[in-house]
Design a protein around this motif. Structure first.
Motif, PDB file in Angstrom:
ATOM      1  N   ASN A  32      43.842  28.027  34.181  1.00 41.62           N
ATOM      2  CA  ASN A  32      42.558  28.564  33.734  1.00 41.62           C
ATOM      3  C   ASN A  32      42.143  29.784  34.549  1.00 41.62           C
ATOM      4  O   ASN A  32      41.586  30.745  34.007  1.00 41.62           O
ATOM      5  N   ALA A  33      42.409  29.759  35.865  1.00 38.72           N
ATOM      6  CA  ALA A  33      42.080  30.924  36.695  1.00 38.72           C
ATOM      7  C   ALA A  33      42.879  32.136  36.252  1.00 38.72           C
ATOM      8  O   ALA A  33      42.342  33.255  36.150  1.00 38.72           O
ATOM      9  N   ALA A  34      44.181  31.921  35.972  1.00 35.80           N
ATOM     10  CA  ALA A  34      45.021  33.042  35.542  1.00 35.80           C
ATOM     11  C   ALA A  34      44.611  33.553  34.164  1.00 35.80           C
ATOM     12  O   ALA A  34      44.571  34.770  33.921  1.00 35.80           O
ATOM     13  N   LEU A  35      44.283  32.642  33.243  1.00 41.63           N
ATOM     14  CA  LEU A  35      43.886  33.053  31.895  1.00 41.63           C
ATOM     15  C   LEU A  35      42.520  33.731  31.893  1.00 41.63           C
ATOM     16  O   LEU A  35      42.302  34.713  31.170  1.00 41.63           O
ATOM     17  N   LYS A  36      41.595  33.249  32.701  1.00 42.87           N
ATOM     18  CA  LYS A  36      40.279  33.898  32.784  1.00 42.87           C
ATOM     19  C   LYS A  36      40.401  35.322  33.318  1.00 42.87           C
ATOM     20  O   LYS A  36      39.738  36.243  32.824  1.00 42.87           O
ATOM     21  N   GLU A  37      41.245  35.488  34.321  1.00 42.08           N
ATOM     22  CA  GLU A  37      41.423  36.817  34.903  1.00 42.08           C
ATOM     23  C   GLU A  37      41.911  37.826  33.866  1.00 42.08           C
ATOM     24  O   GLU A  37      41.522  38.995  33.887  1.00 42.08           O
ATOM     25  N   ARG A  38      42.728  37.358  32.927  1.00 39.72           N
ATOM     26  CA  ARG A  38      43.277  38.265  31.904  1.00 39.72           C
ATOM     27  C   ARG A  38      42.400  38.355  30.657  1.00 39.72           C
ATOM     28  O   ARG A  38      42.340  39.405  30.016  1.00 39.72           O
ATOM     29  N   LEU A  39      41.733  37.262  30.294  1.00 34.70           N
ATOM     30  CA  LEU A  39      41.009  37.227  29.023  1.00 34.70           C
ATOM     31  C   LEU A  39      39.516  37.485  29.149  1.00 34.70           C
ATOM     32  O   LEU A  39      38.907  38.041  28.231  1.00 34.70           O
ATOM     33  N   ASN A  40      38.911  37.062  30.244  1.00 41.38           N
ATOM     34  CA  ASN A  40      37.463  37.238  30.390  1.00 41.38           C
ATOM     35  C   ASN A  40      37.093  37.346  31.872  1.00 41.38           C
ATOM     36  O   ASN A  40      36.390  36.489  32.422  1.00 41.38           O
ATOM     37  N   PRO A  41      37.560  38.407  32.538  1.00 41.93           N
ATOM     38  CA  PRO A  41      37.278  38.532  33.971  1.00 41.93           C
ATOM     39  C   PRO A  41      35.783  38.675  34.226  1.00 41.93           C
ATOM     40  O   PRO A  41      35.049  39.233  33.422  1.00 41.93           O
ATOM     41  N   GLY A  42      35.353  38.129  35.324  1.00 45.86           N
ATOM     42  CA  GLY A  42      33.937  38.194  35.674  1.00 45.86           C
ATOM     43  C   GLY A  42      33.682  37.482  36.976  1.00 45.86           C
ATOM     44  O   GLY A  42      34.538  36.728  37.475  1.00 45.86           O
ATOM     45  N   PRO A  43      32.506  37.665  37.538  1.00 46.05           N
ATOM     46  CA  PRO A  43      32.197  37.086  38.852  1.00 46.05           C
ATOM     47  C   PRO A  43      31.881  35.605  38.823  1.00 46.05           C
ATOM     48  O   PRO A  43      31.798  34.980  39.879  1.00 46.05           O
ATOM     49  N   GLY A  44      31.660  35.031  37.648  1.00 44.64           N
ATOM     50  CA  GLY A  44      31.304  33.618  37.575  1.00 44.64           C
ATOM     51  C   GLY A  44      29.971  33.335  38.225  1.00 44.64           C
ATOM     52  O   GLY A  44      29.850  32.461  39.079  1.00 44.64           O
ATOM     53  N   ARG A  45      28.950  34.050  37.783  1.00 41.89           N
ATOM     54  CA  ARG A  45      27.647  33.979  38.454  1.00 41.89           C
ATOM     55  C   ARG A  45      26.982  32.618  38.327  1.00 41.89           C
ATOM     56  O   ARG A  45      26.176  32.244  39.166  1.00 41.89           O
ATOM     57  N   PHE A  46      27.291  31.880  37.262  1.00 50.26           N
ATOM     58  CA  PHE A  46      26.642  30.587  37.068  1.00 50.26           C
ATOM     59  C   PHE A  46      27.689  29.493  37.224  1.00 50.26           C
ATOM     60  O   PHE A  46      28.395  29.135  36.281  1.00 50.26           O
ATOM     61  N   GLY A  47      27.812  28.974  38.429  1.00 51.93           N
ATOM     62  CA  GLY A  47      28.752  27.875  38.682  1.00 51.93           C
ATOM     63  C   GLY A  47      30.187  28.230  38.379  1.00 51.93           C
ATOM     64  O   GLY A  47      30.982  27.349  38.034  1.00 51.93           O
TER      65      GLY A  47
END
Length: 724
Positions: free
Chosen positions: A574-589
């Protein structure tokens, strides 16, 4: 029905390389049965009930109704008093069995079979009556503060205070100080942690042979067994596990737990190979009684909530079988409906016409048969509903011909909570003549008991599903036990799933991993050598190969892996897929708008969703088109990123494409049901990132589902006549 050697052994979805990954968040994701969820419902103070709260409140009301029903049959044992009556007989029998002697005959007093009841006059299409629900109250602030002080004195995290207060109730602070091992009531706390807490509070008075410790560890082991799927444990298994946890006198610990009413003991006859099973309705003869007394037995210990649910389920099933009027099958409308249906659907319709309980098995394509039954029943004017395990399963079933309708297809949680379906009658039963439950292998014993107890006399129940899939996340194996007990008609569908993927999973179901022709590249095997290559190939498939070849967007491809931890678990993927598909700072949890998530509103349930936004109210999701707001304090334990899932999370859903990742360390955890479930999630295309070599065909051929200890088959055979 045999037990696992270690009742605390992790399930498949704890993941390779993460044997200690058993926290509360893991339990929610993999469906571990930890309480009834009232603590989560209590955290929401809004007057507008969420779906999860309504469901939990309805479950609580239904459990109370079940308990009242059971209380009519036997008075409860008061906590702290000596055992008497049948419980005392059972305790005495424990020693008799261990010593090889014949146990007392009173132990085998079988309940009378449920009487046949006349069917009520049918009432057609009533208006839905919403179930009355109420949010469970949050722990009082002063109770939480008192618990927090005790936790601080014992060196435990203060953040556990709300959970401890919710688990122990009023006076939790005093109770925890008097018995520090009550900390084990909180999900995720282990005995060694509770021991350290007790040493800090009790000092020199803390000892391994403390009676309070023995009781608490006994209950904890039974809870862990429930997480692994057991509704009870055989006595030798339990005492061996207690010894492993440093309890000096395991027998005394069990007896103390029983005397305090924190667990129940049972003694069930064991059927020997070739022996005729005891059945309800058999005539009693002196010779038969002597034979019954000599029959070998097993002694089981279980928590009251699961014992209550299992016995209520057996009672309810007996009632359904016996309450259908004998002349019901003679109605000409049933035969007319069967005559105009396909062969498989006709067989199912005729079985339902003459029986209150019917089982139906088959794959995804076989769902057309219960769909035809639903259509026929509604055309006859019957109040008929089909209930599915997940919203996605409901969507697929509702798309079948004849299943369109506002209340014809619902989810099981929504039906029980009153949020979906026809509602309830004044007596609390569902306003139904026929209930078809799809995905029945996913029913745990408590959910099944609530479904059955909710049906009125004279109603028909069809339980359908694919027995080759993973079993329920919660304790029990209701569908498998019913199939094994043979107490009702069982219709086996002859409708196979189509195409190369259907051929593949059909072979897996019987233990064969066959090579199939896939001219349209419906199946692709991608061999990998290590974890890094497995992650790389997974990203390549999701981001490039599958979209280019099949037009399936990355968000429509499910990535399935055996566990959450490790270099190729859901977290890493999930970390690898998020980085490629929807990167962001994860401001809410750790989440951002656009993230795919797996939302667990209650233990054993997962809903795929997408993050819409976050604000002071919490995390706003869209799950199957339904807006969901997860309060801030519940996000950490009930929401995960959802590009990659475990097979247990994904069961009940399907995607256009699936990428199943099998890293090298997965060889020890995959089984035939896991492979069958994971490979069956794909509708059009399946890619297998394969790193376990011959362990895959070996798992399919030689590793069945882990056995679960349950009492349902014995209870059914004593209460329900054998199917003709």
């Amino acid at each position: 029905m045999s037990t696992e050697p270690d009742p605390t052994e992790a399930t498949e979805d704890t993941g390779p390389g993460t044997p200690d990954d058993t926290g509360a968040a893991e339990s929610a994701d993999t469906g571990a049965a930890e309480g009834d969820g009232s603590g989560e419902a209590a955290a929401e103070a809004s007057a507008d009930l969420s779906e999860a709260q309504a469901e939990l409140a309805a479950q609580k009301l239904e459990r109370e109704r079940i308990e009242r029903r059971r209380a009519e049959k036997a008075a409860p044992i008061d906590s702290g008093t000596k055992l008497s009556g049948k419980a005392a007989d059972l305790l005495a029998a424990v020693r008799a069995v261990e010593g090889g002697a014949k146990p007392p005959a009173t132990v085998f007093g079988a309940p009378e079979p449920a009487p046949r009841r006349p069917a009520p006059e049918p009432v057609r299409h009533p208006q839905p009556v919403p179930a009355e629900t109420a949010a469970a109250p949050a722990p009082a602030p002063d109770t939480v503060d008192a618990v927090r002080r005790v936790l601080t004195d014992g060196g435990a995290p203060e953040t556990l205070a709300p959970q401890v207060a919710g688990a122990l109730g009023e006076g939790a602070g005093d109770l925890l100080r008097e018995d520090p091992w009550q900390l084990l009531r909180v999900t995720g706390v282990r005995p060694e942690q509770a021991d350290g807490f007790a040493r800090a509070l009790l000092g020199a008075d803390c000892a391994p042979d403390d009676e309070r410790r023995g009781r608490a560890v006994t209950v904890w082991l039974l809870e862990q067994a429930a997480v692994a799927g057991h509704t009870a444990l055989e006595l030798p298994t339990l005492t061996a596990a207690l010894a492993q946890r440093g309890v000096p006198d395991a027998d005394e610990a069990v007896q103390s737990t029983l005397a305090e009413g924190e667990a129940l003991v049972f003694q069930d006859a064991v059927e020997e190979p070739g022996a005729a099973p005891a059945r309800a309705g058999a005539e009693g003869e002196e010779g038969e009684e002597s034979e019954e007394e000599a029959r070998p037995v097993r002694v089981l210990v279980g928590l009251e909530r699961y014992a209550l649910a299992e016995e209520s389920l057996a009672d309810g099933l007996a009632r359904i079988v016996n309450s259908l009027a004998k002349e019901a099958s003679a109605e000409p409308a049933w035969e007319s409906a069967a005559a105009s249906a396909s062969r498989g659907a006709a067989e199912l319709i005729r079985a339902v016409a003459g029986h209150g309980l019917v089982l139906h098995t088959g794959g995804e394509a076989a769902r057309a048969e219960p769909a035809a039954l639903l259509t026929a029943a509604r055309a006859m004017g019957l109040r008929a509903v089909a209930a599915c395990h997940t919203p996605d399963s409901r969507r697929r079933f509702a798309a079948l011909p004849g299943c369109e309708g506002d209340d014809a297809v619902v989810t099981v949680p929504g039906l029980l909570a009153g949020a979906e379906g026809p509602g309830r009658e004044a007596d609390g039963t569902l306003a139904l003549d026929l209930l078809i439950v799809l995905d029945a292998p996913q029913l745990d014993v408590e959910s099944a008991a609530m479904v059955v107890e909710s049906l009125p006399d004279g109603a028909r129940l069809v339980l359908g599903g694919d027995p080759a899939q993973l079993w329920s996340a919660g304790p029990g194996r209701v569908f498998a036990d019913l199939l094994a007990a043979r107490v009702c008609p069982h219709i086996v569908s002859r409708t196979p799933d189509p195409g190369p993927l259907g051929e593949l999973v059909s072979g897996i179901a019987v233990g064969e991993l066959n090579q199939v022709e896939a001219p349209g590249k419906e199946l692709v095997i991608v061999p990998v050598r290590d974890a890094a290559e497995a992650v790389h190939r997974t990203l390549q498939l999701v981001l490039d190969s599958v979209p280019r070849a099949f037009g399936v967007e990355p968000g429509q491809t499910a990535v399935i892996t055996p566990g959450h931890g490790g270099p190729v678990g859901t977290r890493a993927l999930n970390a690898a897929l998020k980085e490629r598909l929807n990167p962001g700072p994860g401001r809410f949890g750790g989440f951002d708008p656009g993230d795919l998530v797996a939302h667990s509103p209650a233990p054993g349930r997962m809903e795929p969703g997408r993050v819409e936004k976050a604000d002071a109210d919490g995390l706003h999701l869209s799950c199957s088109g339904t807006p969901v707001v997860v309060p801030r304090e519940q996000v950490e334990r009930s929401v995960r990123h959802g590009w990659a899932l475990t097979a247990h999370q994904a069961v009940g859903c399907r995607w256009p494409a699936a990428v199943v990742v099998l890293p090298g360390d997965a060889a020890q955890v995959v089984s035939r049901p896991w492979v069958y479930t994971a490979f069956g999630l794909a509708e059009r295309h399946l890619s297998v990132v394969h790193g376990i070599d011959q362990a895959l065909p070996r798992a399919v051929a030689e590793v069945p589902a882990k056995p679960r200890t349950t009492r349902l088959p014995v209870l059914l055979r004593t209460q329900v006549p054998a199917a003709g």
